[in-house]
Scaffold this motif. Structure first.
Motif, PDB file in Angstrom:
ATOM      1  N   ILE A  15     -54.838 101.787 -36.195  1.00 31.59           N
ATOM      2  CA  ILE A  15     -55.085 100.353 -36.210  1.00 31.59           C
ATOM      3  C   ILE A  15     -54.314  99.734 -37.377  1.00 31.59           C
ATOM      4  CG2 ILE A  15     -57.299 100.453 -35.001  1.00 31.59           C
ATOM      5  CD1 ILE A  15     -58.698 100.212 -37.710  1.00 31.59           C
ATOM      6  N   ALA A  16     -53.833  98.521 -37.151  1.00 31.72           N
ATOM      7  CA  ALA A  16     -53.048  97.812 -38.155  1.00 31.72           C
ATOM      8  C   ALA A  16     -53.973  97.111 -39.139  1.00 31.72           C
ATOM      9  CB  ALA A  16     -52.134  96.801 -37.473  1.00 31.72           C
ATOM     10  N   ALA A  17     -53.569  97.106 -40.403  1.00 32.88           N
ATOM     11  CA  ALA A  17     -54.377  96.468 -41.450  1.00 32.88           C
ATOM     12  C   ALA A  17     -53.474  95.803 -42.474  1.00 32.88           C
ATOM     13  CB  ALA A  17     -55.267  97.506 -42.129  1.00 32.88           C
ATOM     14  N   THR A  18     -54.054  94.891 -43.235  1.00 33.96           N
ATOM     15  CA  THR A  18     -53.357  94.238 -44.342  1.00 33.96           C
ATOM     16  C   THR A  18     -54.258  94.267 -45.559  1.00 33.96           C
ATOM     17  OG1 THR A  18     -52.182  92.771 -42.818  1.00 33.96           O
ATOM     18  CG2 THR A  18     -52.232  92.114 -45.128  1.00 33.96           C
ATOM     19  N   HIS A  19     -53.682  94.644 -46.690  1.00 36.05           N
ATOM     20  CA  HIS A  19     -54.386  94.624 -47.972  1.00 36.05           C
ATOM     21  C   HIS A  19     -53.863  93.440 -48.770  1.00 36.05           C
ATOM     22  CE1 HIS A  19     -54.836  95.714 -52.276  1.00 36.05           C
ATOM     23  NE2 HIS A  19     -56.050  96.007 -51.853  1.00 36.05           N
ATOM     24  N   PHE A  20     -54.765  92.635 -49.290  1.00 36.25           N
ATOM     25  CA  PHE A  20     -54.435  91.492 -50.135  1.00 36.25           C
ATOM     26  C   PHE A  20     -54.974  91.749 -51.531  1.00 36.25           C
ATOM     27  CE2 PHE A  20     -54.827  89.922 -45.846  1.00 36.25           C
ATOM     28  CZ  PHE A  20     -53.864  88.937 -45.709  1.00 36.25           C
ATOM     29  N   GLY A  21     -54.217  91.370 -52.549  1.00 37.32           N
ATOM     30  CA  GLY A  21     -54.692  91.469 -53.924  1.00 37.32           C
ATOM     31  C   GLY A  21     -54.312  92.770 -54.588  1.00 37.32           C
ATOM     32  N   ARG A  22     -55.035  93.066 -55.671  1.00 37.52           N
ATOM     33  CA  ARG A  22     -54.748  94.266 -56.459  1.00 37.52           C
ATOM     34  C   ARG A  22     -55.918  95.225 -56.377  1.00 37.52           C
ATOM     35  NH1 ARG A  22     -53.160  91.675 -62.067  1.00 37.52           N
ATOM     36  NH2 ARG A  22     -55.376  92.051 -62.152  1.00 37.52           N
ATOM     37  N   GLU A  23     -55.591  96.511 -56.323  1.00 37.90           N
ATOM     38  CA  GLU A  23     -56.633  97.537 -56.303  1.00 37.90           C
ATOM     39  C   GLU A  23     -57.436  97.476 -57.594  1.00 37.90           C
ATOM     40  OE1 GLU A  23     -55.464 101.446 -55.104  1.00 37.90           O
ATOM     41  OE2 GLU A  23     -53.999 100.643 -53.684  1.00 37.90           O
ATOM     42  N   GLY A  24     -58.670  97.927 -57.512  1.00 36.64           N
ATOM     43  CA  GLY A  24     -59.537  97.933 -58.682  1.00 36.64           C
ATOM     44  C   GLY A  24     -60.461  96.731 -58.745  1.00 36.64           C
ATOM     45  N   LYS A  25     -60.231  95.765 -57.890  1.00 36.63           N
ATOM     46  CA  LYS A  25     -61.107  94.588 -57.820  1.00 36.63           C
ATOM     47  C   LYS A  25     -62.201  94.858 -56.792  1.00 36.63           C
ATOM     48  CE  LYS A  25     -58.483  91.905 -60.435  1.00 36.63           C
ATOM     49  NZ  LYS A  25     -58.939  91.250 -61.630  1.00 36.63           N
ATOM     50  N   PRO A  26     -63.304  94.115 -56.837  1.00 37.77           N
ATOM     51  CA  PRO A  26     -64.307  94.251 -55.773  1.00 37.77           C
ATOM     52  C   PRO A  26     -63.649  94.002 -54.417  1.00 37.77           C
ATOM     53  CG  PRO A  26     -65.151  92.892 -57.562  1.00 37.77           C
ATOM     54  CD  PRO A  26     -63.692  93.114 -57.834  1.00 37.77           C
ATOM     55  N   THR A  27     -64.072  94.754 -53.407  1.00 33.18           N
ATOM     56  CA  THR A  27     -63.417  94.732 -52.101  1.00 33.18           C
ATOM     57  C   THR A  27     -64.228  93.971 -51.067  1.00 33.18           C
ATOM     58  OG1 THR A  27     -62.455  96.887 -52.574  1.00 33.18           O
ATOM     59  CG2 THR A  27     -62.439  96.170 -50.275  1.00 33.18           C
ATOM     60  N   VAL A  28     -63.526  93.139 -50.304  1.00 29.80           N
ATOM     61  CA  VAL A  28     -64.094  92.449 -49.146  1.00 29.80           C
ATOM     62  C   VAL A  28     -63.342  92.949 -47.919  1.00 29.80           C
ATOM     63  CG1 VAL A  28     -64.410  90.227 -47.985  1.00 29.80           C
ATOM     64  CG2 VAL A  28     -64.699  90.387 -50.469  1.00 29.80           C
ATOM     65  N   ILE A  29     -64.061  93.402 -46.906  1.00 27.51           N
ATOM     66  CA  ILE A  29     -63.465  93.766 -45.631  1.00 27.51           C
ATOM     67  C   ILE A  29     -63.820  92.663 -44.649  1.00 27.51           C
ATOM     68  CG2 ILE A  29     -63.468  95.394 -43.706  1.00 27.51           C
ATOM     69  CD1 ILE A  29     -64.242  97.572 -45.754  1.00 27.51           C
ATOM     70  N   ILE A  30     -62.801  92.062 -44.053  1.00 27.14           N
ATOM     71  CA  ILE A  30     -63.034  91.019 -43.062  1.00 27.14           C
ATOM     72  C   ILE A  30     -62.942  91.651 -41.684  1.00 27.14           C
ATOM     73  CG2 ILE A  30     -62.233  88.847 -42.076  1.00 27.14           C
ATOM     74  CD1 ILE A  30     -61.172  88.113 -44.855  1.00 27.14           C
ATOM     75  N   SER A  31     -64.064  91.695 -41.000  1.00 30.23           N
ATOM     76  CA  SER A  31     -64.144  92.220 -39.638  1.00 30.23           C
ATOM     77  C   SER A  31     -63.967  91.040 -38.688  1.00 30.23           C
ATOM     78  CB  SER A  31     -65.503  92.889 -39.455  1.00 30.23           C
ATOM     79  OG  SER A  31     -65.643  93.366 -38.156  1.00 30.23           O
ATOM     80  N   ALA A  32     -62.889  91.054 -37.932  1.00 26.87           N
ATOM     81  CA  ALA A  32     -62.497  89.906 -37.113  1.00 26.87           C
ATOM     82  C   ALA A  32     -63.469  89.626 -35.970  1.00 26.87           C
ATOM     83  CB  ALA A  32     -61.103  90.144 -36.540  1.00 26.87           C
ATOM     84  N   ALA A  33     -63.457  88.380 -35.538  1.00 26.16           N
ATOM     85  CA  ALA A  33     -64.196  87.992 -34.338  1.00 26.16           C
ATOM     86  C   ALA A  33     -63.574  88.688 -33.130  1.00 26.16           C
ATOM     87  CB  ALA A  33     -64.122  86.475 -34.162  1.00 26.16           C
TER      88      ALA A  33
END
Length: 89
Positions: A15-33
């Motif tokens: 599955i294709a994914a995109t990471h935004f921002g810098r590692e080490g920060k709190p993580t949000v996973i957006i699960s699409a509609a």
């Protein structure tokens, strides 16, 4: 900062994914509609990065840039939850 990549699910599907921002920060996973591509959430992801998070968006199998086609029997809502989301987490 934005990086596209592929995630391998437990059954070997990609599955294709995109990471935004810098590692080490709190993580949000957006699960699409249902049926929505990860690109739809790009601006929202960027706003979360500006607030100090790293974000991952992804296309479920059969959607967007994921390698499985929608007519593949494995492209089911059950597998989206049990295999795709699990692989992202």
């Amino acid at each position: 900062m934005q990086n596209d990549f592929m995630i391998e699910c437990g059954d070997g599907k990609l599955i294709a994914a995109t990471h935004f921002g810098r590692e080490g920060k709190p993580t949000v996973i957006i699960s699409a509609a249902t049926g929505a591509q990860r690109s739809y959430y790009g601006r929202f992801a960027q706003s979360l990065v500006e607030q100090g998070f790293q974000v991952v968006t992804f296309d479920y199998r059969g959607i967007g840039d994921s390698t499985t086609k929608m007519n593949d029997p494995s492209a089911s809502m059950t597998n989206w939850g049990e295999l795709d989301l699990t692989a992202v987490i």
